[in-house]
Design a protein around this motif. Structure first.
Motif, PDB file in Angstrom:
ATOM      1  N   GLN A  34     -33.236  95.587   7.461  1.00  0.00           N
ATOM      2  CA  GLN A  34     -32.580  96.882   7.630  1.00  0.00           C
ATOM      3  C   GLN A  34     -31.628  96.896   8.826  1.00  0.00           C
ATOM      4  O   GLN A  34     -31.177  97.964   9.254  1.00  0.00           O
ATOM      5  CB  GLN A  34     -33.641  97.969   7.832  1.00  0.00           C
ATOM      6  CG  GLN A  34     -34.664  98.037   6.725  1.00  0.00           C
ATOM      7  CD  GLN A  34     -34.109  98.621   5.442  1.00  0.00           C
ATOM      8  OE1 GLN A  34     -33.371  99.607   5.470  1.00  0.00           O
ATOM      9  NE2 GLN A  34     -34.439  98.025   4.310  1.00  0.00           N
ATOM     10  N   CYS A  35     -31.340  95.734   9.372  1.00  0.00           N
ATOM     11  CA  CYS A  35     -30.526  95.644  10.581  1.00  0.00           C
ATOM     12  C   CYS A  35     -30.169  94.176  10.791  1.00  0.00           C
ATOM     13  O   CYS A  35     -30.663  93.305  10.075  1.00  0.00           O
ATOM     14  CB  CYS A  35     -31.320  96.157  11.792  1.00  0.00           C
ATOM     15  SG  CYS A  35     -32.922  95.309  11.948  1.00  0.00           S
ATOM     16  N   HIS A  36     -29.331  93.893  11.779  1.00  0.00           N
ATOM     17  CA  HIS A  36     -29.024  92.492  12.075  1.00  0.00           C
ATOM     18  C   HIS A  36     -29.327  92.140  13.527  1.00  0.00           C
ATOM     19  O   HIS A  36     -28.968  91.073  14.001  1.00  0.00           O
ATOM     20  CB  HIS A  36     -27.554  92.177  11.750  1.00  0.00           C
ATOM     21  CG  HIS A  36     -26.566  92.803  12.683  1.00  0.00           C
ATOM     22  ND1 HIS A  36     -26.194  94.129  12.594  1.00  0.00           N
ATOM     23  CD2 HIS A  36     -25.871  92.298  13.733  1.00  0.00           C
ATOM     24  CE1 HIS A  36     -25.312  94.412  13.538  1.00  0.00           C
ATOM     25  NE2 HIS A  36     -25.098  93.313  14.246  1.00  0.00           N
ATOM     26  N   TYR A  37     -30.010  93.043  14.237  1.00  0.00           N
ATOM     27  CA  TYR A  37     -30.404  92.782  15.621  1.00  0.00           C
ATOM     28  C   TYR A  37     -31.838  92.272  15.663  1.00  0.00           C
ATOM     29  O   TYR A  37     -32.655  92.614  14.823  1.00  0.00           O
ATOM     30  CB  TYR A  37     -30.308  94.051  16.463  1.00  0.00           C
ATOM     31  CG  TYR A  37     -28.926  94.667  16.512  1.00  0.00           C
ATOM     32  CD1 TYR A  37     -27.892  94.046  17.201  1.00  0.00           C
ATOM     33  CD2 TYR A  37     -28.652  95.860  15.856  1.00  0.00           C
ATOM     34  CE1 TYR A  37     -26.617  94.612  17.241  1.00  0.00           C
ATOM     35  CE2 TYR A  37     -27.380  96.430  15.898  1.00  0.00           C
ATOM     36  CZ  TYR A  37     -26.371  95.804  16.587  1.00  0.00           C
ATOM     37  OH  TYR A  37     -25.117  96.345  16.626  1.00  0.00           O
ATOM     38  N   MET A  38     -32.164  91.479  16.634  1.00  0.00           N
ATOM     39  CA  MET A  38     -33.522  91.055  16.965  1.00  0.00           C
ATOM     40  C   MET A  38     -34.385  90.765  15.737  1.00  0.00           C
ATOM     41  O   MET A  38     -34.358  89.676  15.188  1.00  0.00           O
ATOM     42  CB  MET A  38     -34.184  92.114  17.861  1.00  0.00           C
ATOM     43  CG  MET A  38     -33.456  92.305  19.180  1.00  0.00           C
ATOM     44  SD  MET A  38     -34.140  93.643  20.206  1.00  0.00           S
ATOM     45  CE  MET A  38     -33.938  95.070  19.159  1.00  0.00           C
ATOM     46  N   ILE A  39     -35.139  91.766  15.293  1.00  0.00           N
ATOM     47  CA  ILE A  39     -36.054  91.583  14.169  1.00  0.00           C
ATOM     48  C   ILE A  39     -35.286  91.257  12.895  1.00  0.00           C
ATOM     49  O   ILE A  39     -35.680  90.381  12.120  1.00  0.00           O
ATOM     50  CB  ILE A  39     -36.940  92.835  13.999  1.00  0.00           C
ATOM     51  CG1 ILE A  39     -38.066  92.780  15.044  1.00  0.00           C
ATOM     52  CG2 ILE A  39     -37.506  92.946  12.587  1.00  0.00           C
ATOM     53  CD1 ILE A  39     -38.990  93.943  15.035  1.00  0.00           C
ATOM     54  N   GLY A  40     -34.178  91.953  12.662  1.00  0.00           N
ATOM     55  CA  GLY A  40     -33.367  91.662  11.487  1.00  0.00           C
ATOM     56  C   GLY A  40     -32.822  90.248  11.520  1.00  0.00           C
ATOM     57  O   GLY A  40     -32.848  89.532  10.516  1.00  0.00           O
ATOM     58  N   ASP A  41     -32.329  89.841  12.662  1.00  0.00           N
ATOM     59  CA  ASP A  41     -31.798  88.488  12.860  1.00  0.00           C
ATOM     60  C   ASP A  41     -32.859  87.445  12.499  1.00  0.00           C
ATOM     61  O   ASP A  41     -32.619  86.509  11.727  1.00  0.00           O
ATOM     62  CB  ASP A  41     -31.351  88.343  14.323  1.00  0.00           C
ATOM     63  CG  ASP A  41     -30.635  87.032  14.601  1.00  0.00           C
ATOM     64  OD1 ASP A  41     -30.835  86.064  13.844  1.00  0.00           O
ATOM     65  OD2 ASP A  41     -29.878  86.968  15.591  1.00  0.00           O
ATOM     66  N   ALA A  42     -34.065  87.627  13.048  1.00  0.00           N
ATOM     67  CA  ALA A  42     -35.143  86.667  12.813  1.00  0.00           C
ATOM     68  C   ALA A  42     -35.550  86.628  11.342  1.00  0.00           C
ATOM     69  O   ALA A  42     -35.794  85.558  10.775  1.00  0.00           O
ATOM     70  CB  ALA A  42     -36.347  87.019  13.690  1.00  0.00           C
ATOM     71  N   ALA A  43     -35.626  87.802  10.705  1.00  0.00           N
ATOM     72  CA  ALA A  43     -36.039  87.866   9.307  1.00  0.00           C
ATOM     73  C   ALA A  43     -34.994  87.236   8.389  1.00  0.00           C
ATOM     74  O   ALA A  43     -35.326  86.527   7.435  1.00  0.00           O
ATOM     75  CB  ALA A  43     -36.294  89.319   8.907  1.00  0.00           C
ATOM     76  N   ILE A  44     -33.720  87.499   8.686  1.00  0.00           N
ATOM     77  CA  ILE A  44     -32.627  86.928   7.889  1.00  0.00           C
ATOM     78  C   ILE A  44     -32.660  85.399   7.972  1.00  0.00           C
ATOM     79  O   ILE A  44     -32.571  84.701   6.953  1.00  0.00           O
ATOM     80  CB  ILE A  44     -31.272  87.469   8.367  1.00  0.00           C
ATOM     81  CG1 ILE A  44     -31.128  88.944   8.000  1.00  0.00           C
ATOM     82  CG2 ILE A  44     -30.111  86.657   7.777  1.00  0.00           C
ATOM     83  CD1 ILE A  44     -29.961  89.648   8.684  1.00  0.00           C
ATOM     84  N   SER A  45     -32.804  84.899   9.189  1.00  0.00           N
ATOM     85  CA  SER A  45     -32.808  83.442   9.382  1.00  0.00           C
ATOM     86  C   SER A  45     -33.992  82.786   8.688  1.00  0.00           C
ATOM     87  O   SER A  45     -33.858  81.732   8.054  1.00  0.00           O
ATOM     88  CB  SER A  45     -32.829  83.119  10.885  1.00  0.00           C
ATOM     89  OG  SER A  45     -31.682  83.649  11.520  1.00  0.00           O
TER      90      SER A  45
END
Length: 405
Positions: A106-117
């Motif tokens: 739901q985002c591309h910061y911190m948690i979103g970044d880690a989940a996407i990767s």
């Protein structure tokens, strides 16, 4: 049954904000989790811990919520930061353990970044949704404007770099999709509404709501800089004295004290009720009682509060900025006013509140019709198909067909 044993289609929602935080993105994630669970999905949410303390797991009706150790952001009242190294390690382990069918960031910061990767690394179907514009962070970034512009440009770049890895990228409105295509260099963003439970805000059979003794304008949202609640207070001083317009303000935030002081300074404190945070039932009643719903914010990507008010058959006066114009048909369900222009806002409020009861009811009915296009069951049908393999092109066709119906 352990996390590793799957009996249902499993979705991991990665969110940088989640209840008890009170904001549009948190509310959207909660509703998404609730609706998915109601449809039989096994839903997990990973988000920052809303207070201090170690990583924890919470079991709620709508989802299993994995809270990560977080730290208070120094310039924001509630926003929590998760250190990137910690987020990467914990979320990768979580994805490995859960083996979700879909990761929905739901985002591309911190948690979103880690989940996407992690999803990309493990070849898991990845959906990304963007809820806000990087420029919205401006008030909370210390330093001169040129530095804020650098941070914003970098954020757009990171959004594109990360969300480009997704199978499908969504955002609540066409305007936001166009912005992301332009500034984040993403060429396949599709507008998928957050969706609302329209029926929830309708007046039930045999139900009656006691009307306000005075024409009342309602605002619902965070009392934050970008919401421009001061414009509503100033507009109140310019409304027709014969109408005796009052305002009801629901929400809390860092500007609560300064807005109360401003109401005193403007001489309208006796016509403004600051209710703070209220229950869902109290909020529903406020929508139904309001004579007009107002939204002076200039940074809304969709405005769930406006849609909720419209579901309650309430006329609207919204600022002519960002996604809000898409919710208004001038003179049909309400009016738009020039951004940060309290005089124009007052004129539009006078027009609505000075209309006959029949005209107001007609505007309210039009509001309800427009809101029904965002009914959550329709949106969940689209998300179900996205989770099960629909492409961006196929989603675009579904949205077009839904509008035609």
């Amino acid at each position: 049954m352990s996390h590793g044993q799957k009996a249902k289609f499993r979705v991991l929602i990665a969110a940088d904000t989640y209840p008890p935080h009170v904001n549009g993105a948190a509310k959207s994630c909660y509703r998404l989790a609730t609706n998915l669970t109601a449809r039989g999905y096994d839903v997990h949410v990973v988000s920052p811990h809303h207070t201090g303390g170690p990583d924890t797991v919470e079991y709620h009706d709508e989802a299993t919520v994995h809270r990560l150790k977080s730290y208070a952001a120094p310039t924001h009242e509630f926003y929590r930061l998760v250190m990137p190294r910690h987020a990467n390690r914990v979320i990768d382990n979580l994805v490995s353990e859960l083996s979700p069918d879909v990761v929905h960031a739901q985002c591309h910061y911190m948690i979103g970044d880690a989940a996407i990767s992690s999803a990309e690394r493990r070849r898991i179907r990845l959906i990304c949704t963007n809820h806000f514009m990087p420029e919205n962070l401006d008030p909370f970034i210390p330093g001169p404007q040129f530095f804020k512009n650098i941070v914003s440009k970098r954020s757009w770049y990171d959004m594109g770099r990360l969300m480009r890895k997704a199978n499908v990228v969504t955002t609540p409105t066409r305007l936001s999709a166009d912005n992301m295509n332009d500034k984040a260099r993403l060429d396949y963003v599709v507008p998928v509404s957050n969706g609302i439970d329209v029926v929830k805000y309708e007046l039930e059979e045999q139900e009656s709501i006691v009307r306000h003794p005075h024409p009342t304008a309602l605002f619902v949202g965070r009392l934050a800089v970008e919401k421009n609640v001061d414009v509503l207070l100033k507009a109140l001083t310019m409304t027709d004295p014969d109408l005796n317009v009052h305002a009801e303000i629901i929400g809390d935030g860092e500007l609560r004290d300064s807005l109360r002081r401003l109401a005193d300074q403007l001489g309208v404190a006796d016509r403004v009720v600051f209710r703070g945070l209220v229950s869902d039932e109290e909020l529903r009643e406020a929508y139904l009682r309001a004579d007009v719903f107002t939204q002076p914010c200039t940074a809304e990507l969709q405005s769930l509060a406006s849609l909720e008010a419209m579901s309650a058959s309430t006329p609207v006066v919204l600022t002519d900025a960002m996604a809000l114009p898409h919710l208004v048909s001038e003179g049909v369900n309400g009016y738009l006013f020039q951004p940060n222009n309290p005089e124009d806002m007052a004129r539009k409020m006078n027009t609505v509140l000075g209309a006959s009861r029949e005209e107001q009811l007609a505007m309210g009915q039009a509001s309800h019709y427009f809101a029904s296009q965002h009914d959550h069951e329709r949106i969940m049908d689209i998300l179900h198909k996205i989770y099960h393999g629909a492409t961006s092109d196929e989603v675009s066709v579904m949205i077009s067909e839904a509008k035609l119906r």
